[in-house]
Design a protein around this motif. Structure first.
Motif, mmCIF file in Angstrom:
data_model
loop_
_atom_site.group_PDB
_atom_site.id
_atom_site.type_symbol
_atom_site.label_atom_id
_atom_site.label_comp_id
_atom_site.label_asym_id
_atom_site.label_seq_id
_atom_site.Cartn_x
_atom_site.Cartn_y
_atom_site.Cartn_z
ATOM 1 N N LEU A 1 8.193 60.328 6.745
ATOM 2 C CA LEU A 1 7.372 59.469 5.775
ATOM 3 C C LEU A 1 7.813 58.087 5.529
ATOM 4 C CD1 LEU A 1 6.894 61.502 2.336
ATOM 5 C CD2 LEU A 1 5.315 60.318 3.651
ATOM 6 N N ALA A 2 9.128 57.875 5.560
ATOM 7 C CA ALA A 2 9.707 56.430 5.603
ATOM 8 C C ALA A 2 9.324 55.767 6.894
ATOM 9 C CB ALA A 2 11.241 56.461 5.479
ATOM 10 N N TRP A 3 9.340 56.599 7.917
ATOM 11 C CA TRP A 3 8.909 55.918 9.386
ATOM 12 C C TRP A 3 7.405 55.516 9.387
ATOM 13 C CZ3 TRP A 3 5.390 57.211 12.953
ATOM 14 C CH2 TRP A 3 5.642 56.633 14.330
ATOM 15 N N ALA A 4 6.651 56.425 8.941
ATOM 16 C CA ALA A 4 5.286 56.290 8.803
ATOM 17 C C ALA A 4 4.797 55.003 8.265
ATOM 18 C CB ALA A 4 4.582 57.562 8.507
ATOM 19 N N ILE A 5 5.439 54.800 6.818
ATOM 20 C CA ILE A 5 5.263 53.759 6.044
ATOM 21 C C ILE A 5 5.565 52.486 6.762
ATOM 22 C CG2 ILE A 5 5.717 52.928 3.900
ATOM 23 C CD1 ILE A 5 5.971 55.775 2.759
ATOM 24 N N SER A 6 6.749 52.488 7.460
ATOM 25 C CA SER A 6 7.023 51.460 7.988
ATOM 26 C C SER A 6 6.149 50.951 9.085
ATOM 27 C CB SER A 6 8.599 51.438 8.366
ATOM 28 O OG SER A 6 8.775 52.507 9.566
ATOM 29 N N LYS A 7 5.697 51.807 9.862
ATOM 30 C CA LYS A 7 4.801 51.646 11.023
ATOM 31 C C LYS A 7 3.286 51.460 10.720
ATOM 32 C CE LYS A 7 8.100 51.393 13.934
ATOM 33 N NZ LYS A 7 8.678 50.428 14.486
ATOM 34 N N ASN A 8 3.053 51.621 9.220
ATOM 35 C CA ASN A 8 1.650 51.796 8.801
ATOM 36 C C ASN A 8 0.843 52.777 9.609
ATOM 37 O OD1 ASN A 8 1.699 49.457 6.940
ATOM 38 N ND2 ASN A 8 1.715 48.214 8.672
ATOM 39 N N ALA A 9 1.263 54.009 9.711
ATOM 40 C CA ALA A 9 0.709 55.016 10.402
ATOM 41 C C ALA A 9 0.131 56.013 9.215
ATOM 42 C CB ALA A 9 1.868 56.046 10.940
ATOM 43 N N ASN A 10 -1.019 55.018 8.563
ATOM 44 C CA ASN A 10 -1.874 55.638 7.522
ATOM 45 C C ASN A 10 -3.036 56.604 7.845
ATOM 46 O OD1 ASN A 10 -0.021 54.415 6.007
ATOM 47 N ND2 ASN A 10 -0.868 52.566 6.109
ATOM 48 N N ASP B 1 -10.818 55.996 -1.239
ATOM 49 C CA ASP B 1 -10.319 54.403 -0.932
ATOM 50 C C ASP B 1 -8.997 54.515 -1.464
ATOM 51 O OD1 ASP B 1 -12.750 53.470 0.200
ATOM 52 O OD2 ASP B 1 -13.463 52.449 -1.626
ATOM 53 N N SER B 2 -8.621 55.191 -2.444
ATOM 54 C CA SER B 2 -7.264 55.133 -3.123
ATOM 55 C C SER B 2 -6.149 55.684 -2.100
ATOM 56 C CB SER B 2 -7.204 55.706 -4.328
ATOM 57 O OG SER B 2 -7.782 56.849 -4.442
ATOM 58 N N LYS B 3 -6.840 56.506 -1.072
ATOM 59 C CA LYS B 3 -5.797 57.256 -0.342
ATOM 60 C C LYS B 3 -5.677 56.602 1.077
ATOM 61 C CE LYS B 3 -7.892 61.740 -1.803
ATOM 62 N NZ LYS B 3 -6.511 62.580 -2.238
ATOM 63 N N ALA B 4 -6.193 55.399 1.178
ATOM 64 C CA ALA B 4 -6.141 54.638 2.656
ATOM 65 C C ALA B 4 -4.601 54.372 2.937
ATOM 66 C CB ALA B 4 -6.919 53.180 2.448
ATOM 67 N N LYS B 5 -3.752 54.228 1.972
ATOM 68 C CA LYS B 5 -2.356 53.971 2.411
ATOM 69 C C LYS B 5 -1.442 55.044 2.554
ATOM 70 C CE LYS B 5 -3.212 49.401 2.420
ATOM 71 N NZ LYS B 5 -3.033 48.523 3.715
ATOM 72 N N THR B 6 -1.920 56.355 2.587
ATOM 73 C CA THR B 6 -1.497 57.638 2.509
ATOM 74 C C THR B 6 -1.009 57.868 4.308
ATOM 75 O OG1 THR B 6 -2.633 58.552 1.028
ATOM 76 C CG2 THR B 6 -1.185 60.090 2.256
ATOM 77 N N PRO B 7 0.446 57.958 4.295
ATOM 78 C CA PRO B 7 0.594 58.200 5.898
ATOM 79 C C PRO B 7 0.003 59.544 6.560
ATOM 80 C CG PRO B 7 2.581 57.754 4.793
ATOM 81 C CD PRO B 7 1.459 57.756 3.461
ATOM 82 N N THR B 8 -0.294 59.781 7.572
ATOM 83 C CA THR B 8 -1.047 60.847 8.278
ATOM 84 C C THR B 8 0.015 61.435 9.513
ATOM 85 O OG1 THR B 8 -2.961 61.687 9.242
ATOM 86 C CG2 THR B 8 -2.111 59.717 9.898
ATOM 87 N N MET B 9 -0.454 62.618 10.188
ATOM 88 C CA MET B 9 0.127 63.176 11.030
ATOM 89 C C MET B 9 1.278 63.870 10.702
ATOM 90 S SD MET B 9 -0.338 61.040 14.643
ATOM 91 C CE MET B 9 0.354 59.348 14.160
ATOM 92 N N GLY B 10 1.238 64.402 9.311
ATOM 93 C CA GLY B 10 2.674 65.240 9.143
ATOM 94 C C GLY B 10 2.579 66.637 9.517
ATOM 95 N N GLY B 11 1.207 66.909 10.223
ATOM 96 C CA GLY B 11 1.294 68.322 11.004
ATOM 97 C C GLY B 11 2.262 68.355 12.129
ATOM 98 N N ALA B 12 2.767 66.917 12.594
ATOM 99 C CA ALA B 12 3.604 67.072 13.601
ATOM 100 C C ALA B 12 4.997 67.696 13.193
ATOM 101 C CB ALA B 12 3.695 65.532 14.272
ATOM 102 N N ILE B 13 5.288 67.322 12.139
ATOM 103 C CA ILE B 13 6.548 67.833 11.408
ATOM 104 C C ILE B 13 6.605 69.446 11.329
ATOM 105 C CG2 ILE B 13 8.258 67.456 9.731
ATOM 106 C CD1 ILE B 13 7.719 65.046 11.400
ATOM 107 N N PHE B 14 5.497 69.904 10.603
ATOM 108 C CA PHE B 14 5.768 71.528 10.361
ATOM 109 C C PHE B 14 5.451 72.359 11.740
ATOM 110 C CE2 PHE B 14 0.948 70.900 8.713
ATOM 111 C CZ PHE B 14 0.371 71.412 9.591
ATOM 112 N N ILE B 15 4.756 71.404 12.865
ATOM 113 C CA ILE B 15 4.545 72.280 13.884
ATOM 114 C C ILE B 15 5.962 72.176 14.775
ATOM 115 C CG2 ILE B 15 3.720 71.926 16.208
ATOM 116 C CD1 ILE B 15 1.226 70.942 15.399
ATOM 117 N N PHE B 16 6.931 71.213 14.502
ATOM 118 C CA PHE B 16 8.047 71.127 15.148
ATOM 119 C C PHE B 16 8.741 72.002 14.333
ATOM 120 C CE2 PHE B 16 12.421 69.415 15.091
ATOM 121 C CZ PHE B 16 12.681 69.147 16.542
ATOM 122 N N GLY B 17 8.842 72.254 13.117
ATOM 123 C CA GLY B 17 9.841 73.156 12.179
ATOM 124 C C GLY B 17 9.301 74.341 12.749
#
Length: 353
Positions: A40-49, A60-76
């Motif tokens: 999350l911290a990395w995605a926010i810093s890189k604007n991976a929204n 529109d209010s969700k526009a700044k929400t980071p995405t691709m969190g699926g990569a983390i639960f796939i890794f886990g």
């Protein structure tokens, strides 16, 4: 790793898939909980929204929400499965490949959208479909040719197979992969909306697959016994653990979205479980939310093309309820309830044969 440890040291407890499934759940949960804040911290810093579609202005209010969190639960999930499962089991190999393969398709789509900052960027629908066809074909062919998986076709309430699909099982299963992965992808539009129904569906199919791989339970339930398939419950348990950890951050209001990376891997693996659990038709009930969302899109598009009129205010149907001014968390929880009830019914019908 744990299974090899059992073979090496004759540590009897580790021979049981239920024990290793529990260990896999804990590993996946802890690993995902640990990695998600860092991502999350990395995605926010890189604007991976998450790029928001112009057709869904309410988001529109969700526009700044980071995405691709699926990569983390796939890794886990993958790490926990590699540690806990028997890696020489062909069904485990195919299951891991399914998660990674469909996750790869979603990642290619997500990264294109994020880099362009446009929800319409990424893979074209045609390219995405081609990738899904390729991976679905590889997995289906592997099951028939390499794993020698039975190609018998079952219907709910009937204890004997209706017929043997033979090599026609391959195109049929490819269709299951296409339909299910895209259905979950369509559903992933509200906070946690796809996550919890996936957990519930995995749990139901996990019970069915465990029984299918168990000599006594399969005999009692009058279902086909498929040796070795029960080992996949370890991947299922690991995936559920990773998804529960992801839900901590994805529940309303979401801090992160799974993206197509997550939704396509969920849908692909759900299709795989339905196939090896002989529940291709029962999947309609087990994945009822995904079915409803997909049917709403089909009806909307079909109605507009034929009659030039819309059935819903917007499709998929969760957007229809948003435009009817239902609170987002009310839509989400009610859809979860429907998924839970449908899965209870599915398990009941599985017993009635």
């Amino acid at each position: 790793m744990l299974y090899e440890l059992y073979l090496l040291l004759d540590f009897n407890l580790l021979q049981y898939s239920t024990v290793r499934a529990g260990i896999g759940f804990i590993i996946a949960f802890i690993l995902t909980m640990y990695l998600m804040p860092k991502y999350l911290a990395w995605a926010i810093s890189k604007n991976a929204n998450q790029p928001i579609s112009k057709y869904v202005p309410a988001h529109d209010s969700k526009a700044k929400t980071p995405t691709m969190g699926g990569a983390i639960f796939i890794f886990g999930t993958i790490v926990a499965s590699l540690i806990s499962a028997n890696l020489s089991n062909l069904y485990v190999i195919a299951g891991i490949f399914t998660i990674l393969g469909f996750g790869f398709i979603g990642f290619k789509d997500d990264i294109g959208k994020v880099l362009a900052g446009d929800n319409l960027a990424g893979l074209s629908p045609k390219a995405k479909l081609v990738y899904q066809l390729i991976f679905g074909l590889i997995i289906s062919t592997f099951l028939v040719v390499i794993a020698d998986f039975p190609t018998t076709f079952y219907l709910p309430f009937i204890k004997t197979p209706i017929f043997d699909l033979g090599y026609f099982a391959i195109p049929f299963w490819v269709f299951i992969f296409l339909a299910t992965s895209n259905a979950v992808n369509l559903t992933d539009g509200l906070d946690g909306l796809a996550t919890v129904p996936s957990i519930i569906a995995f749990a139901s199919l996990g019970l069915i697959i465990y029984a299918t791989g168990h000599a006594l339970f399969s005999q009692y339930l009058l279902i086909e016994n498929i040796k070795g398939v029960g080992e996949v419950t370890i991947i299922i348990s690991s995936f559920i653990g990773a998804l529960l950890a992801f839900l901590w951050y994805n529940c309303y209001p979401a801090e992160i979205f799974m993206g197509d990376t997550g939704s396509l891997s969920l849908g692909g693996f759900l299709a795989y479980l339905a196939i090896i659990g002989k529940g291709e038709i029962l999947l309609i009930l087990i994945g009822i939310i995904f079915v409803i969302e997909t049917v709403s899109v089909i009806l909307q598009v079909g109605s507009y093309k034929i009659r030039k009129e819309r059935i819903f205010l917007m499709a998929p149907i969760h957007h229809h309820f948003e435009l009817k001014k239902w609170a987002e968390n009310k839509i989400i929880v009610r859809f979860w309830m429907i998924a839970f009830i449908a899965n209870i019914l599915a398990l009941i019908t599985f017993k009635i044969r």
